[in-house]
Design a protein around this motif. Structure first.
Motif, PDB file in Angstrom:
ATOM      1  N   UNK A 144       0.870  -1.170   0.000  1.00 47.53           N
ATOM      2  CA  UNK A 144       0.000   0.000   0.000  1.00 47.53           C
ATOM      3  C   UNK A 144       0.903   1.214   0.000  1.00 47.53           C
ATOM      4  N   UNK A 145       0.850   1.987  -1.064  1.00 49.64           N
ATOM      5  CA  UNK A 145       1.685   3.186  -1.135  1.00 49.64           C
ATOM      6  C   UNK A 145       1.103   4.163  -2.148  1.00 49.64           C
ATOM      7  N   UNK A 146       1.437   5.416  -1.976  1.00 55.27           N
ATOM      8  CA  UNK A 146       1.025   6.484  -2.889  1.00 55.27           C
ATOM      9  C   UNK A 146       2.284   7.189  -3.369  1.00 55.27           C
ATOM     10  N   UNK A 147       2.331   7.488  -4.635  1.00 54.86           N
ATOM     11  CA  UNK A 147       3.520   8.088  -5.237  1.00 54.86           C
ATOM     12  C   UNK A 147       3.413   9.606  -5.244  1.00 54.86           C
ATOM     13  N   UNK A 148       3.799  10.236  -4.140  1.00 55.34           N
ATOM     14  CA  UNK A 148       3.927  11.676  -4.083  1.00 55.34           C
ATOM     15  C   UNK A 148       5.353  12.070  -4.474  1.00 55.34           C
ATOM     16  N   UNK A 149       5.504  13.268  -5.008  1.00 60.59           N
ATOM     17  CA  UNK A 149       6.842  13.768  -5.287  1.00 60.59           C
ATOM     18  C   UNK A 149       7.499  14.177  -3.968  1.00 60.59           C
ATOM     19  N   UNK A 150       8.834  14.315  -3.941  1.00 59.06           N
ATOM     20  CA  UNK A 150       9.494  14.777  -2.712  1.00 59.06           C
ATOM     21  C   UNK A 150       8.951  16.113  -2.210  1.00 59.06           C
ATOM     22  N   UNK A 151       8.683  17.053  -3.123  1.00 55.91           N
ATOM     23  CA  UNK A 151       8.143  18.352  -2.706  1.00 55.91           C
ATOM     24  C   UNK A 151       6.746  18.207  -2.100  1.00 55.91           C
ATOM     25  N   UNK A 152       5.929  17.330  -2.680  1.00 55.07           N
ATOM     26  CA  UNK A 152       4.585  17.104  -2.147  1.00 55.07           C
ATOM     27  C   UNK A 152       4.649  16.463  -0.763  1.00 55.07           C
ATOM     28  N   UNK A 153       5.521  15.494  -0.621  1.00 59.41           N
ATOM     29  CA  UNK A 153       5.659  14.845   0.694  1.00 59.41           C
ATOM     30  C   UNK A 153       6.081  15.858   1.755  1.00 59.41           C
ATOM     31  N   UNK A 154       7.023  16.725   1.408  1.00 64.74           N
ATOM     32  CA  UNK A 154       7.517  17.681   2.389  1.00 64.74           C
ATOM     33  C   UNK A 154       6.483  18.753   2.711  1.00 64.74           C
ATOM     34  N   UNK A 155       5.755  19.231   1.702  1.00 65.90           N
ATOM     35  CA  UNK A 155       4.723  20.243   1.978  1.00 65.90           C
ATOM     36  C   UNK A 155       3.628  19.660   2.865  1.00 65.90           C
ATOM     37  N   UNK A 156       3.282  18.400   2.647  1.00 60.07           N
ATOM     38  CA  UNK A 156       2.273  17.755   3.482  1.00 60.07           C
ATOM     39  C   UNK A 156       2.810  17.484   4.886  1.00 60.07           C
ATOM     40  N   UNK A 157       4.094  17.154   4.991  1.00 58.50           N
ATOM     41  CA  UNK A 157       4.686  16.950   6.325  1.00 58.50           C
ATOM     42  C   UNK A 157       4.656  18.242   7.125  1.00 58.50           C
ATOM     43  N   UNK A 158       4.969  19.354   6.477  1.00 57.02           N
ATOM     44  CA  UNK A 158       4.921  20.641   7.172  1.00 57.02           C
ATOM     45  C   UNK A 158       3.497  20.966   7.611  1.00 57.02           C
TER      46      UNK A 158
END
Length: 249
Positions: A144-158
């Motif tokens: 189970x995984x979703x392919x977010x870009x590194x920038x998307x992952x970081x913006x969502x983490x923030x």
């Protein structure tokens, strides 16, 4: 068992907890009343089945687990369908008939001030984000995984940390399901495989979320997003009606 590692939220090296992808309480609410088949019904891409398996892994530290629960999960769990009640649907219908006709009823933020969209949206986004920063496994070892870009992952983490607001390039559409079948099941977050649109889905006991982020976000997400649109819409509909976008593939 103690596992040390880097927490995927705060990024510090700490003792990690066995974190759930879908909250533990969802499994409890979904247990059957049949003593011969008590386990929750889990919908996958191609089938549905009863299983006692809970999707977990060592992902977050205790502090971040509590943060995720406090900021959204605890509130969202109180809205889900449970045997004998569906608080989210009940709150919406008590606020009035909404807008629209037929299968869709639309409710704005002004119509439903009692619904905390910030906490509900935080929770839903956190589940999509969890699937984007870690590879989880079902009991049959399917990923189970979703392919977010590194920038998307970081913006969502923030956003998860509370450092920024819900991303301007993201959209979250929220549907409350009026049909009994959808109120009894849940499925893991995943990408819709039947359209070319980059849209992710999550269904949890009567609430279906659609999430999109980035340049390929469909226009309707900007129009009907629960978080960023002027109306901050929530929609009631019969989720059992055939529609290609309602399936993970």
């Amino acid at each position: 068992m103690t596992v040390k590692g880097f927490c995927k939220l705060c990024l510090d090296e700490k003792e990690l907890q066995r974190s759930h992808l879908i909250p533990k309480s969802v499994y409890k609410k979904s247990r059957s009343g049949d003593p011969n088949k008590p386990h929750p019904t889990v919908l996958s891409r191609r089938s549905s089945r009863q299983s006692s398996y809970q999707v977990m892994d060592y992902v977050f530290c205790s502090h971040c687990e509590q943060h995720l629960a406090r900021e959204g999960e605890d509130y969202a769990m109180r809205l889900l369908h449970a045997p004998g009640s569906f608080p989210f649907l009940e709150q919406l219908t008590k606020s009035g008939p909404g807008m629209g006709t037929g299968a869709f009823r639309y409710y704005t933020g002004e119509m439903t001030p009692g619904i905390n969209r910030e906490k509900l949206g935080y929770f839903a986004t956190s589940v999509f984000w969890r699937a984007g920063i870690h590879t989880w496994h079902q009991d049959d070892n399917k990923e189970i995984s979703i392919n977010f870009t590194p920038d998307e992952r970081e913006s969502l983490r923030q956003y998860m940390l509370g450092n920024v607001s819900f991303p301007k390039n993201a959209g979250l559409m929220t549907f409350v399901c009026s049909d009994a079948a959808s109120q009894q099941i849940f499925w893991m977050p995943g990408e819709n495989q039947k359209t070319s649109e980059r849209v992710f889905l999550l269904g949890i006991r009567g609430i279906t979320f659609f999430f999109s982020i980035g340049d390929r976000m469909p226009e309707r997400f900007a129009k009907y997003c629960m978080m960023n649109s002027p109306g901050r819409w929530i929609t009631i509909r019969d989720c059992s009606k055939p529609n290609t976008i309602w399936t993970l593939g």
